[in-house]
Design a protein around this motif. Structure first.
Motif, PDB file in Angstrom:
ATOM      1  N   VAL A  76       0.836  -1.203   0.000  1.00 35.33           N
ATOM      2  CA  VAL A  76       0.000   0.000   0.000  1.00 35.33           C
ATOM      3  C   VAL A  76       0.869   1.251   0.000  1.00 35.33           C
ATOM      4  O   VAL A  76       0.600   2.210  -0.733  1.00 35.33           O
ATOM      5  CB  VAL A  76      -0.964  -0.006   1.211  1.00 35.33           C
ATOM      6  CG1 VAL A  76      -1.617   1.350   1.409  1.00 35.33           C
ATOM      7  CG2 VAL A  76      -2.012  -1.085   1.038  1.00 35.33           C
ATOM      8  N   GLN A  77       1.931   1.273   0.799  1.00 34.54           N
ATOM      9  CA  GLN A  77       2.797   2.444   0.862  1.00 34.54           C
ATOM     10  C   GLN A  77       3.547   2.659  -0.446  1.00 34.54           C
ATOM     11  O   GLN A  77       3.719   3.791  -0.891  1.00 34.54           O
ATOM     12  CB  GLN A  77       3.795   2.306   2.018  1.00 34.54           C
ATOM     13  CG  GLN A  77       3.161   2.374   3.376  1.00 34.54           C
ATOM     14  CD  GLN A  77       2.447   3.679   3.624  1.00 34.54           C
ATOM     15  OE1 GLN A  77       2.949   4.751   3.308  1.00 34.54           O
ATOM     16  NE2 GLN A  77       1.256   3.597   4.181  1.00 34.54           N
ATOM     17  N   SER A 126       2.649   1.671  -3.463  1.00 34.48           N
ATOM     18  CA  SER A 126       1.773   1.912  -4.608  1.00 34.48           C
ATOM     19  C   SER A 126       1.056   3.268  -4.565  1.00 34.48           C
ATOM     20  O   SER A 126       0.267   3.566  -5.450  1.00 34.48           O
ATOM     21  CB  SER A 126       0.747   0.796  -4.720  1.00 34.48           C
ATOM     22  OG  SER A 126      -0.096   0.789  -3.588  1.00 34.48           O
ATOM     23  N   LYS A 127       1.329   4.097  -3.589  1.00 29.75           N
ATOM     24  CA  LYS A 127       0.717   5.429  -3.548  1.00 29.75           C
ATOM     25  C   LYS A 127       1.212   6.257  -4.736  1.00 29.75           C
ATOM     26  O   LYS A 127       2.376   6.159  -5.122  1.00 29.75           O
ATOM     27  CB  LYS A 127       1.089   6.148  -2.256  1.00 29.75           C
ATOM     28  CG  LYS A 127       0.372   5.646  -1.039  1.00 29.75           C
ATOM     29  CD  LYS A 127       0.743   6.480   0.159  1.00 29.75           C
ATOM     30  CE  LYS A 127      -0.015   6.037   1.385  1.00 29.75           C
ATOM     31  NZ  LYS A 127       0.354   6.840   2.552  1.00 29.75           N
ATOM     32  N   GLU A 174       1.745   9.495  -4.889  1.00 30.19           N
ATOM     33  CA  GLU A 174       2.670  10.535  -4.465  1.00 30.19           C
ATOM     34  C   GLU A 174       3.407  10.079  -3.212  1.00 30.19           C
ATOM     35  O   GLU A 174       2.856   9.388  -2.369  1.00 30.19           O
ATOM     36  CB  GLU A 174       1.939  11.836  -4.150  1.00 30.19           C
ATOM     37  CG  GLU A 174       1.452  12.575  -5.356  1.00 30.19           C
ATOM     38  CD  GLU A 174       0.918  13.941  -4.981  1.00 30.19           C
ATOM     39  OE1 GLU A 174       0.492  14.123  -3.824  1.00 30.19           O
ATOM     40  OE2 GLU A 174       0.919  14.814  -5.850  1.00 30.19           O
ATOM     41  N   LEU A 175       4.651  10.514  -3.104  1.00 26.49           N
ATOM     42  CA  LEU A 175       5.452  10.221  -1.931  1.00 26.49           C
ATOM     43  C   LEU A 175       5.807  11.526  -1.231  1.00 26.49           C
ATOM     44  O   LEU A 175       6.077  12.527  -1.882  1.00 26.49           O
ATOM     45  CB  LEU A 175       6.757   9.521  -2.329  1.00 26.49           C
ATOM     46  CG  LEU A 175       6.638   8.135  -2.928  1.00 26.49           C
ATOM     47  CD1 LEU A 175       8.024   7.644  -3.331  1.00 26.49           C
ATOM     48  CD2 LEU A 175       6.025   7.180  -1.947  1.00 26.49           C
ATOM     49  N   TYR A 184       6.019  16.885  -1.745  1.00 28.66           N
ATOM     50  CA  TYR A 184       5.431  15.676  -2.298  1.00 28.66           C
ATOM     51  C   TYR A 184       5.943  15.536  -3.723  1.00 28.66           C
ATOM     52  O   TYR A 184       6.053  16.510  -4.446  1.00 28.66           O
ATOM     53  CB  TYR A 184       3.905  15.742  -2.322  1.00 28.66           C
ATOM     54  CG  TYR A 184       3.287  15.537  -0.967  1.00 28.66           C
ATOM     55  CD1 TYR A 184       2.985  14.269  -0.503  1.00 28.66           C
ATOM     56  CD2 TYR A 184       2.993  16.619  -0.143  1.00 28.66           C
ATOM     57  CE1 TYR A 184       2.418  14.079   0.740  1.00 28.66           C
ATOM     58  CE2 TYR A 184       2.429  16.437   1.101  1.00 28.66           C
ATOM     59  CZ  TYR A 184       2.142  15.157   1.536  1.00 28.66           C
ATOM     60  OH  TYR A 184       1.587  14.979   2.760  1.00 28.66           O
ATOM     61  N   ASN A 224       5.529   9.168  -7.357  1.00 28.66           N
ATOM     62  CA  ASN A 224       6.104   7.887  -6.995  1.00 28.66           C
ATOM     63  C   ASN A 224       6.643   7.217  -8.256  1.00 28.66           C
ATOM     64  O   ASN A 224       5.908   7.022  -9.217  1.00 28.66           O
ATOM     65  CB  ASN A 224       5.033   7.007  -6.348  1.00 28.66           C
ATOM     66  CG  ASN A 224       5.588   5.752  -5.754  1.00 28.66           C
ATOM     67  OD1 ASN A 224       6.742   5.416  -5.950  1.00 28.66           O
ATOM     68  ND2 ASN A 224       4.762   5.051  -5.018  1.00 28.66           N
TER      69      ASN A 224
END
Length: 53
Positions: free
Chosen positions: A20-21, A23-24, A26-27, A35, A38
């Motif tokens: 989940v983290q 595949s976001k 934006e990071l 931001y 990804n």
């Protein structure tokens, strides 16, 4: 048996959290306080990493 079940559930939870983290779309980059897009993307048969080249 209880310990094995607990370990398996914990491992599956960690794996799901990581997917989940990653595949976001934006990071958050705390070093720069911004931001950004990804570079990792998941598709049904592969994982893509955009390197900019």
């Amino acid at each position: 048996m209880k310990k094995l079940l607990t370990v398996i559930l914990l491992l599956m939870g960690i794996i799901i959290y990581l997917v989940v983290q990653i595949s976001k779309p934006e990071l958050y980059l705390p070093g720069f306080y911004i931001y950004d897009q990804n570079p990792v993307s998941f598709h049904w048969n592969y994982i893509g990493i955009e390197t900019g080249y």
